[in-house]
Design an enzyme around this catalytic site. Structure first.
Site, short mmCIF file in Angstrom:
data_model
loop_
_atom_site.label_atom_id
_atom_site.label_comp_id
_atom_site.label_asym_id
_atom_site.label_seq_id
_atom_site.Cartn_x
_atom_site.Cartn_y
_atom_site.Cartn_z
N CYS A 2 -2.54 -2.90 8.34
CA CYS A 2 -2.38 -1.69 9.15
C CYS A 2 -1.92 -1.87 10.49
CB CYS A 2 -3.37 -0.70 8.95
SG CYS A 2 -4.26 -0.81 7.51
N CYS A 39 0.78 -1.28 -0.04
CA CYS A 39 0.08 -0.17 0.17
C CYS A 39 0.79 1.12 -0.02
CB CYS A 39 -1.06 0.04 1.05
SG CYS A 39 -0.06 0.03 2.83
#
Ligand code: FES
Length: 129
Positions: free
Chosen positions: A103, A33
């Site tokens: 994350c 990402c």
């Protein structure tokens, strides 16, 4: 999609920003990402994390997980901080969507990298004595 805790930590991040007098810093990123997280810790002579700060260039979940991670390690020993798992961060945030779990992994890695850096600096200090 997001719990209130996640939204709260995203909108009002705790301990955001670089510490001026840190003695441990970890920077990690996720190649997929492209998000980057930086964690700063100030450890006292007793090995307790007195202060912590973070900078996250990434998604909202990355901001929320780093914010929560800083709260969870503040006042703890560096050894305890190493035990912080991404699962514990997710639990404290009352859940994250599956696509956002990575994350929280970034937050765990950032804490570990900061503690590692602290140990390295300490070793070097000892050597220079
Ligand atoms: Fe990569 Fe959140 S989308 S850290």
């Amino acid at each position: 999609m997001y719990t209130e805790k996640v939204l709260d930590h995203f909108q009002n991040p705790r301990n955001m920003g670089e510490l001026e007098d840190y003695n441990g810093m970890g920077m990690v990123g996720n190649a997929k990402c492209g998000d980057i997280m930086q964690m700063f810790i100030k450890v006292n002579d007793d090995g307790i994390i007195e202060d912590v700060g973070f900078k996250t260039f990434g998604c909202g979940a990355a901001v929320a997980t780093s914010s929560m991670a800083t709260e969870m390690i503040k006042g703890k020993s560096v050894d305890e901080a190493l035990k912080l798992s991404n699962a514990a961060v997710v639990e404290a945030l009352e859940g994250l969507p599956p696509v956002k779990i990575h994350c929280s992994v970034l937050a765990e890695e950032a804490v570990k990298a900061a503690v590692e850096d602290y140990h390295k600096r300490k070793e070097q200090e000892e050597q220079n004595k």
